[in-house]
Design a protein around this motif. Structure first.
Motif, PDB file in Angstrom:
ATOM      1  N   CYS A 296       0.832  -1.213   0.000  1.00 29.47           N
ATOM      2  CA  CYS A 296       0.000   0.000   0.000  1.00 29.47           C
ATOM      3  C   CYS A 296       0.865   1.261   0.000  1.00 29.47           C
ATOM      4  N   ILE A 297       1.940   1.255   0.799  1.00 25.46           N
ATOM      5  CA  ILE A 297       2.848   2.409   0.845  1.00 25.46           C
ATOM      6  C   ILE A 297       3.455   2.646  -0.526  1.00 25.46           C
ATOM      7  N   ASN A 298       3.956   1.583  -1.150  1.00 29.43           N
ATOM      8  CA  ASN A 298       4.569   1.722  -2.468  1.00 29.43           C
ATOM      9  C   ASN A 298       3.571   2.221  -3.500  1.00 29.43           C
ATOM     10  N   GLN A 299       2.361   1.669  -3.469  1.00 30.71           N
ATOM     11  CA  GLN A 299       1.347   2.083  -4.427  1.00 30.71           C
ATOM     12  C   GLN A 299       0.986   3.550  -4.244  1.00 30.71           C
ATOM     13  N   ASN A 300       0.809   3.971  -2.989  1.00 29.54           N
ATOM     14  CA  ASN A 300       0.477   5.369  -2.710  1.00 29.54           C
ATOM     15  C   ASN A 300       1.594   6.302  -3.147  1.00 29.54           C
TER      16      ASN A 300
END
Length: 366
Positions: A296-300
């Motif tokens: 999720c962090i990478n996608q955001n």
């Protein structure tokens, strides 16, 4: 000097104060096998931050080279600041007052959780959970200290609503009596209903340790996630779900990186309780939650970078860039050491400026 954010009366003269109780998070933030202060090796990942590091004063140069593949630059040495400490938030007296609840939780609860010494039962999904009937208010005070300090220090931009933060401050300030546990217990009993008025779900996640230096523990996180209902804290192997009121715990649908699916919420909720529940999840669940959080962090991060480049390109050219162009620029940005929002925008702007000039389009300096 500003006044102490807790007592509001004395000067906030305490420096190097840990936002989260150090003994709780040390195995997650320290070099594997080291439990003393100044042995931190931490990495920060935020909205634009990618790979920013902090090395404690006790970390040897060869360890830094092992982690980074090189020595620290002069700029990095100047910017080498502990993400988990804050200066001049509280006074030295209030800093000592925190230890009342901290020591109780660490000695009576956390140590026994880590050593699997507490009796447990099973919930409807076959997760273990423990029930605690003694000194619930002190346990809650420990949890509130973590939440309040994170908000008061604006850790990773986290901030409670003012009324909620103030209520927590008053509870903590009214209950912590000097450094006296018995007096603190008496004070907390007087306002027990108020202390137990915030719904909480507390979970301990087990970490399977295979290495003699317990390096697996360094894979745990210390984070306040973007979740709003509930506020979700990952503090090493203690996960905290904090709700502002009872209605929120009934209506919350946040997945919490898979945690909500793993736990039957009603069976783990604490609200005006007579017994305090702490759930226990196995290592496989811990890994799933952490991996989901990283995705999720990478996608955001990449979504933010794409939006920034698209908006800048549209502003300068009145045209949308191709998908391949965006991906190439984002890839280059993502390789930048100690990436920040300013650096990301600077790189993207320079790329666009170079592109436009190569096409003979004049760019006015601003």
């Amino acid at each position: 000097m500003d006044k102490c954010s807790l007592c509001l009366t004395r000067d906030a003269n305490q420096t190097g104060s840990h936002i989260f109780t150090y003994a709780l998070i040390k195995t997650a933030i320290n070099q594997a096998g080291h439990l003393k202060r100044d042995k931190e090796v931490t990495f920060k990942i935020g909205s634009y931050d990618l790979g920013e590091t902090f090395f404690g004063r006790g970390i040897q140069p060869e360890k830094i080279v092992e982690v980074l593949g090189r020595d620290l630059t002069e700029e990095e040495i100047e910017q080498n600041k502990n993400f988990f400490t804050v200066d001049n938030l509280v006074c030295d007296r209030c800093e000592r007052r925190f230890t009342i609840a901290e020591n109780y939780f660490l000695d009576k609860i956390y140590k026994n959780l880590c050593e699997s010494k507490l009796d447990s039962s099973l919930d409807s999904k076959n997760n273990r959970k423990i029930s605690i009937s003694e000194e619930i208010n002190i346990i809650r005070l420990f949890i509130y200290i973590q939440i309040w300090r994170a908000s008061a220090a604006r850790f990773n931009e986290f901030k409670l609503k003012p009324k909620i933060e103030e209520k927590l401050r008053r509870i903590i300030d009214n209950c912590l009596v000097n450094e006296d546990l018995n007096e603190t217990i008496k004070k907390s009993h007087i306002i027990s209903g108020e202390i137990r008025s915030f719904p909480l779900i507390i979970t301990f996640v087990e970490t399977e340790v295979l290495d003699e230096n317990k390096k697996e523990l360094t894979g745990n996180l210390v984070s306040v996630t973007p979740s709003k209902i509930p506020n979700f804290f990952i503090l090493n192997n203690i996960y905290i779900q904090f709700y502002a009121n009872e209605s929120h715990i009934k209506s919350s649908i946040d997945n919490l990186f898979g945690l909500s699916r793993m736990l039957p919420k009603k069976e783990h909720s604490n609200f005006q309780e007579k017994e305090f529940i702490i759930g226990i999840l196995p290592d496989e669940n811990r890994n799933e939650i952490i991996n989901t959080l990283y995705r999720c962090i990478n996608q955001n991060l990449f979504d933010r970078l794409r939006r920034t480049y698209n908006q800048t390109h549209l502003y300068l050219t009145r045209l949308k860039p191709s998908t391949d162009e965006v991906n190439n620029v984002i890839y280059e940005v993502a390789q930048t050491p100690r990436l920040t929002a300013i650096k990301a925008v600077e790189i993207m702007t320079n790329k666009l400026t170079h592109k436009l000039r190569s096409l003979g389009i004049k760019i006015e300096d601003s």
